[in-house]
Design a protein around this motif. Structure first.
Motif, PDB file in Angstrom:
ATOM      1  N   THR A 236       0.894  -1.147  -0.019  1.00  0.00           N
ATOM      2  CA  THR A 236      -0.095   0.079   0.013  1.00  0.00           C
ATOM      3  C   THR A 236       0.772   1.425   0.162  1.00  0.00           C
ATOM      4  O   THR A 236       0.316   2.282   0.170  1.00  0.00           O
ATOM      5  N   ALA A 237       2.150   1.084  -0.146  1.00  0.00           N
ATOM      6  CA  ALA A 237       3.092   2.312  -0.132  1.00  0.00           C
ATOM      7  C   ALA A 237       2.616   3.079  -1.170  1.00  0.00           C
ATOM      8  O   ALA A 237       2.509   2.771  -2.290  1.00  0.00           O
ATOM      9  N   GLY A 238       2.520   4.459  -1.006  1.00  0.00           N
ATOM     10  CA  GLY A 238       2.100   5.496  -2.031  1.00  0.00           C
ATOM     11  C   GLY A 238       0.840   5.515  -2.425  1.00  0.00           C
ATOM     12  O   GLY A 238       0.136   6.221  -3.265  1.00  0.00           O
ATOM     13  N   MET A 239      -0.252   4.637  -1.701  1.00  0.00           N
ATOM     14  CA  MET A 239      -1.578   4.701  -2.164  1.00  0.00           C
ATOM     15  C   MET A 239      -2.414   5.678  -1.013  1.00  0.00           C
ATOM     16  O   MET A 239      -1.759   6.071  -0.072  1.00  0.00           O
ATOM     17  N   THR A 240      -3.520   6.111  -1.202  1.00  0.00           N
ATOM     18  CA  THR A 240      -4.260   6.907  -0.283  1.00  0.00           C
ATOM     19  C   THR A 240      -5.029   6.259   0.449  1.00  0.00           C
ATOM     20  O   THR A 240      -5.977   5.213   0.192  1.00  0.00           O
ATOM     21  N   VAL A 241      -4.564   6.152   1.920  1.00  0.00           N
ATOM     22  CA  VAL A 241      -4.996   5.150   3.041  1.00  0.00           C
ATOM     23  C   VAL A 241      -6.325   5.906   3.500  1.00  0.00           C
ATOM     24  O   VAL A 241      -6.087   7.168   4.043  1.00  0.00           O
ATOM     25  N   LEU A 242      -7.353   5.365   3.585  1.00  0.00           N
ATOM     26  CA  LEU A 242      -8.530   5.671   4.182  1.00  0.00           C
ATOM     27  C   LEU A 242      -8.451   5.295   5.721  1.00  0.00           C
ATOM     28  O   LEU A 242      -9.067   5.940   6.623  1.00  0.00           O
ATOM     29  N   GLY A 243      -7.913   4.116   6.082  1.00  0.00           N
ATOM     30  CA  GLY A 243      -7.885   3.600   7.604  1.00  0.00           C
ATOM     31  C   GLY A 243      -7.064   2.397   7.456  1.00  0.00           C
ATOM     32  O   GLY A 243      -6.883   1.789   6.642  1.00  0.00           O
ATOM     33  N   GLU A 244      -6.672   2.196   8.748  1.00  0.00           N
ATOM     34  CA  GLU A 244      -6.131   1.070   9.097  1.00  0.00           C
ATOM     35  C   GLU A 244      -6.140   0.362  10.455  1.00  0.00           C
ATOM     36  O   GLU A 244      -6.555   1.037  11.511  1.00  0.00           O
ATOM     37  N   GLN A 245      -6.033  -1.007  10.409  1.00  0.00           N
ATOM     38  CA  GLN A 245      -6.109  -1.708  11.719  1.00  0.00           C
ATOM     39  C   GLN A 245      -4.949  -2.851  11.841  1.00  0.00           C
ATOM     40  O   GLN A 245      -4.403  -3.100  10.669  1.00  0.00           O
ATOM     41  N   ARG A 246      -4.553  -3.056  13.244  1.00  0.00           N
ATOM     42  CA  ARG A 246      -3.446  -3.879  13.211  1.00  0.00           C
ATOM     43  C   ARG A 246      -3.930  -4.893  14.377  1.00  0.00           C
ATOM     44  O   ARG A 246      -4.214  -4.428  15.510  1.00  0.00           O
ATOM     45  N   LEU A 247      -3.812  -6.096  14.375  1.00  0.00           N
ATOM     46  CA  LEU A 247      -3.986  -7.115  15.466  1.00  0.00           C
ATOM     47  C   LEU A 247      -2.683  -7.978  15.618  1.00  0.00           C
ATOM     48  O   LEU A 247      -2.708  -9.052  14.487  1.00  0.00           O
ATOM     49  N   GLY A 248      -1.788  -7.933  16.322  1.00  0.00           N
ATOM     50  CA  GLY A 248      -0.503  -8.759  16.459  1.00  0.00           C
ATOM     51  C   GLY A 248       0.076  -8.490  15.017  1.00  0.00           C
ATOM     52  O   GLY A 248       0.511  -7.259  14.513  1.00  0.00           O
ATOM     53  N   GLY A 249       0.598  -9.483  14.180  1.00  0.00           N
ATOM     54  CA  GLY A 249       1.174  -9.318  12.997  1.00  0.00           C
ATOM     55  C   GLY A 249       0.207  -9.149  11.794  1.00  0.00           C
ATOM     56  O   GLY A 249       1.041  -8.914  10.682  1.00  0.00           O
ATOM     57  N   THR A 250      -1.062  -9.157  12.116  1.00  0.00           N
ATOM     58  CA  THR A 250      -1.827  -9.061  10.877  1.00  0.00           C
ATOM     59  C   THR A 250      -2.386  -7.503  10.759  1.00  0.00           C
ATOM     60  O   THR A 250      -2.471  -7.009  11.837  1.00  0.00           O
ATOM     61  N   LYS A 251      -2.327  -7.132   9.515  1.00  0.00           N
ATOM     62  CA  LYS A 251      -2.808  -5.530   9.271  1.00  0.00           C
ATOM     63  C   LYS A 251      -3.814  -5.485   8.130  1.00  0.00           C
ATOM     64  O   LYS A 251      -3.666  -6.228   7.382  1.00  0.00           O
ATOM     65  N   SER A 252      -4.859  -4.746   8.582  1.00  0.00           N
ATOM     66  CA  SER A 252      -5.773  -4.491   7.409  1.00  0.00           C
ATOM     67  C   SER A 252      -5.857  -2.768   7.144  1.00  0.00           C
ATOM     68  O   SER A 252      -5.799  -2.074   8.082  1.00  0.00           O
ATOM     69  N   VAL A 253      -5.537  -2.684   6.011  1.00  0.00           N
ATOM     70  CA  VAL A 253      -5.548  -1.148   5.401  1.00  0.00           C
ATOM     71  C   VAL A 253      -6.587  -1.017   4.418  1.00  0.00           C
ATOM     72  O   VAL A 253      -6.262  -1.608   3.398  1.00  0.00           O
ATOM     73  N   THR A 254      -7.387   0.000   4.333  1.00  0.00           N
ATOM     74  CA  THR A 254      -8.255   0.506   3.492  1.00  0.00           C
ATOM     75  C   THR A 254      -7.821   1.425   2.747  1.00  0.00           C
ATOM     76  O   THR A 254      -7.331   2.523   3.265  1.00  0.00           O
ATOM     77  N   VAL A 255      -7.731   1.270   1.223  1.00  0.00           N
ATOM     78  CA  VAL A 255      -7.076   2.413   0.338  1.00  0.00           C
ATOM     79  C   VAL A 255      -7.999   2.725  -0.536  1.00  0.00           C
ATOM     80  O   VAL A 255      -9.144   2.095  -0.854  1.00  0.00           O
ATOM     81  N   TYR A 256      -7.735   3.908  -1.017  1.00  0.00           N
ATOM     82  CA  TYR A 256      -8.881   4.256  -2.158  1.00  0.00           C
ATOM     83  C   TYR A 256      -8.054   4.589  -3.454  1.00  0.00           C
ATOM     84  O   TYR A 256      -6.713   4.964  -3.816  1.00  0.00           O
TER      85      TYR A 256
END
Length: 292
Positions: A236-256
């Motif tokens: 997701t580097a360089g993308m427009t990030v709308l939000g993110e969440q992290r749980l341990g080693g797992t991550k969720s990133v919402t991009v536009y």
């Protein structure tokens, strides 16, 4: 029967604000539309003009090929239920409200009205002044659905209802629409709650059109990227990030933004999961700015 809407260069100005700003929009008949916008975006003004509650001064509003203002034949086929509860008169009873609605709507369905009264537990003989806010909203919903108007619009008309009643309304609307197709517009702030109903979404901001697309197409404008945190960050580097969440080693990133086939193959190779972005996240991003 369903009515299409053609709006051309519509502008509404008040002394201190422009409520609708050169809006051009075409809605085909026979679909359920979501009309989204922040407070003061012009949604209620737009629906009021379509319903002929006021005269168009700049631009044009055409419904079924005709201007609705002072057009009795056409306005009988248009039903707007507003959050303020236009159908609700304090000195009247539930039954009288329904009888009056029947006289105004040639497409009125008594059986549908009775089923909705039972669904929402509305006493026919009770005075409107004795109804709770939620019951008043349910009465408006009942009039809107039972009218079977070829163009039916709900402007935040269910906000007074509790969650179980709102979901009962959504189910009743979808069932009735499948049996009796028509054009339905839902203006709402409860986006994720009602998004499953929308075939197309219209987003306006400060009176201007921001987006009008098929719901699935709009949601594919972005993605929720889930997987190992390092891989998600790299992807997701360089993308427009709308939000993110992290749980341990797992991550969720919402991009536009559009994610092409090559990028999707990379995501698969890196063990990442891509899913459509939530409609509410897109709405917030598309209408962000200096809002009161």
């Amino acid at each position: 029967m369903s009515l299409g809407i053609d709006i051309q260069g519509l502008t509404v100005r008040y002394p201190d604000v422009t409520a609708i700003d050169d809006l051009t929009l075409r809605l085909a008949g026979g679909k359920i539309y979501g009309l989204l916008g922040r407070n003061g975006s012009g949604k209620t003004t737009l629906l009021s003009l379509i319903a002929a509650y006021r005269r168009v001064r700049e631009g044009r509003v055409i419904v079924d090929g005709q201007e609705p203002f002072e057009n009795e034949r056409l306005t009988q086929q248009i039903c707007l239920i507003r959050e303020a509860g236009d159908v609700v008169i304090d000195g009247d009873s539930v039954g009288n409200i329904l009888r009056r609605a029947r006289l105004l709507r040639p497409t009125w369905d008594d059986d549908a009205a009775e089923r909705l009264l039972e669904l929402f537990e509305l006493p026919r003989r009770r005075g409107v002044s004795k109804l709770s806010r939620g019951q008043r909203s349910a009465l408006g919903i009942t009039v809107g659905l039972a009218s079977r108007a070829p163009l039916t619009m709900f402007d935040e008309s269910y906000l007074g209802m509790d969650a179980p009643s709102r979901y009962a309304f959504y189910d009743a609307l979808l069932e009735d629409y499948m049996e009796h197709p028509r054009t339905i517009i839902l203006s709402t702030h409860l986006i994720e709650e009602v998004a499953r109903l929308f075939e197309e979404v219209v987003i306006i901001d400060r009176g201007r059109l921001v987006a009008h697309e098929d719901t699935d197409t709009l949601r594919m404008r972005g993605a929720a990227v889930v997987g190992p945190a390092v891989a998600v960050d790299d992807f997701t580097a360089g993308m427009t990030v709308l939000g993110e969440q992290r749980l341990g080693g797992t991550k969720s990133v919402t991009v536009y933004g559009d994610i092409g086939e090559d990028a999707r193959r990379v995501a698969t190779d890196w063990g990442l999961e891509l899913s459509p972005v939530a409609l509410q996240d897109l709405f917030v991003h598309l209408t962000k700015g200096d809002h009161a």
